[in-house]
Structure formats: C-alpha cells, structure tokens
Scaffold this motif. Structure first.
Motif, PDB file in Angstrom:
ATOM      1  N   THR A 216       0.836  -1.207   0.000  1.00  9.22           N
ATOM      2  CA  THR A 216       0.000   0.000   0.000  1.00  9.22           C
ATOM      3  C   THR A 216       0.866   1.250   0.000  1.00  9.22           C
ATOM      4  O   THR A 216       0.608   2.204  -0.754  1.00  9.22           O
ATOM      5  CB  THR A 216      -0.929   0.011   1.234  1.00  9.22           C
TER       6      THR A 216
ATOM      7  N   VAL B 170       0.905   4.057  -2.942  1.00 12.15           N
ATOM      8  CA  VAL B 170       0.614   5.472  -2.686  1.00 12.15           C
ATOM      9  C   VAL B 170       1.792   6.344  -3.121  1.00 12.15           C
ATOM     10  O   VAL B 170       1.610   7.368  -3.784  1.00 12.15           O
ATOM     11  CB  VAL B 170       0.292   5.700  -1.190  1.00 12.15           C
TER      12      VAL B 170
ATOM     13  N   TYR C 294       2.047   6.360  -6.895  1.00 15.11           N
ATOM     14  CA  TYR C 294       0.944   7.153  -7.460  1.00 15.11           C
ATOM     15  C   TYR C 294       1.270   8.649  -7.415  1.00 15.11           C
ATOM     16  O   TYR C 294       1.126   9.361  -8.418  1.00 15.11           O
ATOM     17  CB  TYR C 294      -0.330   6.859  -6.674  1.00 15.11           C
TER      18      TYR C 294
ATOM     19  N   ASN D  28      -4.991   5.157 -11.130  1.00  5.49           N
ATOM     20  CA  ASN D  28      -5.902   5.853 -10.220  1.00  5.49           C
ATOM     21  C   ASN D  28      -6.969   4.902  -9.671  1.00  5.49           C
ATOM     22  O   ASN D  28      -7.296   4.938  -8.472  1.00  5.49           O
ATOM     23  CB  ASN D  28      -6.571   7.019 -10.956  1.00  5.49           C
TER      24      ASN D  28
ATOM     25  N   PHE E 113      -5.331   2.702  -7.112  1.00  4.66           N
ATOM     26  CA  PHE E 113      -5.063   3.508  -5.920  1.00  4.66           C
ATOM     27  C   PHE E 113      -6.338   3.698  -5.093  1.00  4.66           C
ATOM     28  O   PHE E 113      -6.334   3.495  -3.876  1.00  4.66           O
ATOM     29  CB  PHE E 113      -4.502   4.871  -6.339  1.00  4.66           C
TER      30      PHE E 113
ATOM     31  N   ARG F   8      -7.369   0.485  -3.408  1.00  2.89           N
ATOM     32  CA  ARG F   8      -6.529   0.124  -2.261  1.00  2.89           C
ATOM     33  C   ARG F   8      -6.839   1.018  -1.056  1.00  2.89           C
ATOM     34  O   ARG F   8      -6.937   0.527   0.073  1.00  2.89           O
ATOM     35  CB  ARG F   8      -5.045   0.233  -2.647  1.00  2.89           C
ATOM     36  N   VAL F   9      -6.989   2.317  -1.288  1.00  5.71           N
ATOM     37  CA  VAL F   9      -7.311   3.218  -0.170  1.00  5.71           C
ATOM     38  C   VAL F   9      -8.693   2.888   0.383  1.00  5.71           C
ATOM     39  O   VAL F   9      -8.906   2.880   1.603  1.00  5.71           O
ATOM     40  CB  VAL F   9      -7.239   4.694  -0.620  1.00  5.71           C
TER      41      VAL F   9
ATOM     42  N   PHE G   9      -8.574  11.883  -2.233  1.00 10.50           N
ATOM     43  CA  PHE G   9      -9.059  11.165  -1.056  1.00 10.50           C
ATOM     44  C   PHE G   9     -10.588  11.206  -0.968  1.00 10.50           C
ATOM     45  O   PHE G   9     -11.197  10.281  -0.411  1.00 10.50           O
ATOM     46  CB  PHE G   9      -8.399  11.704   0.208  1.00 10.50           C
TER      47      PHE G   9
END
Length: 252
Positions: A10, A14, A17, A134, A137, A140-141, A241
């Motif tokens: 992770t 991040v 990214y 994206n 990302f 995963r977040v 976010f």
C-alpha cells in the motif's frame, strides 16, 4: 507477516501514485509554459491595439477582436488588469499538479488543457496509464478504509450489538463523516478562499467528487483574488481522497 507485506504494498502504491502525478505535473509544466507565455503576449498586444484604435474599428475588425478574445479566454488567458498578471502562469507547478490529478481522476474541467502537440500527445499516454493506476489507488485506499469499518464493527459486536444494526451504523457513520470531511468543511474553505456562497461550495464539491466536472466553478481561477502557494495541490489531494471515500461507500 501478511499484514506487514500488505502495508508495504500500500505504501509503495501510494508513493508510486504521487510520484506519477509529480512527474506528470513537471512534464506538463515544461511542455506548456513557453507556449502559454507566447499566448499571453499576443493577448496583451491585442488588448493594447484595441485600446489605441477602438474608435476607428470596423464591424469586421470588432468581430475578429471578439473571436480572438473568446479564444484567449478558452485557452485560460484573461487579458485583464496590468501586465504583472501575465507573469502568473496557468502552468506553474501547483496548477500542473492539479491538472494531472483531474486527468487521472477523469474529472476534466476543461478550463485548463494542453495546447502544444507535445503536451497533447503526452496527455494521451499519461491518461492511458494514469487512469488505471488511479482506479487501483482508489481501490486500495478504499480497502484500507474498509478495514477501519471492520474494526468498528468488531468493537460494536463485542459490545453485544446485532450484525444488521452494526452494518447500518457503520455505513451511516462513514457516510456522515465523509459528508462532513469532504463536502461540508471544504465548502466553508472554498467560501472563504474563492468568495463563493456556501451553496456554491457544496455544488462545486459534489460536482467534482462525482467526477461530473462541468467546469463552471473551478478553484484558483479568479484573477482578482490572491491564492496561497500550492492551494491547488491541496485541492487535488482533497479530490483524490474524496474519490477514495466514494469508493469506500460503493464497497460498503
């Protein structure tokens, strides 16, 4: 061990990214800034010529001036105020990073876009690889945030609460927190920084995070307001976010 490996993956994702966005911003800045300076000089000369001769212009010349003015505005050049405003670039690092973020998130306001052949070709490949990155990302977040949901659910379950009620309360909690953190509070910030009404701030936040991106409201574009450095970088991070929060809601 598996948990440590997952956290490392992770962290690398991040970091990769944001490095991708930073590199993209730097390339866009390098490719577009010179062409933008030339456009601004041409707009300044057009304005000066108009002010000197506006009483003698024919209808055809006036029409041509209006077309040139509209084209300049569409290209992000606003020939208003004194010449010092022409020194401010739409392709400084903050704006370039913001643009890179809107490309990979597919928001695409349309108020800032590459105009050189090199910038346009780079944009194609940047989006081609950036959009899937994206998605990974955000997934995963969203997955990390869903672990928080599980921990919250486990805590409530240990307190003797029923599973159906836990699911409902968990969803309600993350929905309410997300609305507060990504819609309500940023709208106050936009109200202060941009001079919009609170309802306009809410409208902009929703249109942005839903990736509709009309482009009628865009941050950092008002020539009569002073913005702090890296303002648009912070807004780009808020967008990323915020999109992760929406991905979490879909997962839930």
């Amino acid at each position: 061990k598996a948990m440590c490996s997952g956290r490392l993956q992770t962290a690398l994702l991040v970091a990769g990214y944001f490095v991708y966005l930073l590199v993209g911003a730097a390339v866009f800045q390098a490719l577009e800034r010179t062409a933008e300076k030339q456009e601004k000089m041409a707009a300044a000369q057009m304005k000066e010529a108009f002010l000197q001769n506006f009483t003698q212009l024919t209808v055809a010349e006036m029409e041509q001036f209006m077309k040139n003015l509209i084209e300049a505005i569409q290209n992000g050049v606003y020939p208003v105020g004194n010449e010092s405003q022409f020194e401010e670039s739409n392709w400084d690092f903050s704006n370039s990073f913001f643009f890179a973020g809107t490309v990979v998130s597919t928001i695409g306001y349309g108020t800032l876009h590459p105009k050189t052949a090199g910038g346009q070709i780079f944009c194609v490949f940047f989006a081609l690889f950036g959009i899937p990155l994206n998605i990974v990302f955000l997934h995963r977040v969203g997955k990390m945030l869903s672990l928080l949901c599980k921990k919250l659910g486990k805590f409530l379950y240990e307190k003797g609460m029923r599973k159906k009620k836990i699911k409902f309360l968990t969803l309600l909690f993350f929905l309410a927190m997300g609305i507060l953190v990504f819609l309500c509070l940023p709208s106050v910030f936009f109200q202060i920084t941009e001079g919009w009404s609170y309802s306009e701030g809410i409208y902009f936040a929703f249109i942005t995070l839903s990736t509709i991106g009309f482009g009628d409201y865009v941050v950092g574009k008002q020539s009569d307001r002073k913005y702090f450095s890296y303002y648009r970088v912070l807004v780009a991070i808020w967008i990323l976010f915020g999109l992760a929060w929406i991905a979490l809601l879909f997962n839930l």
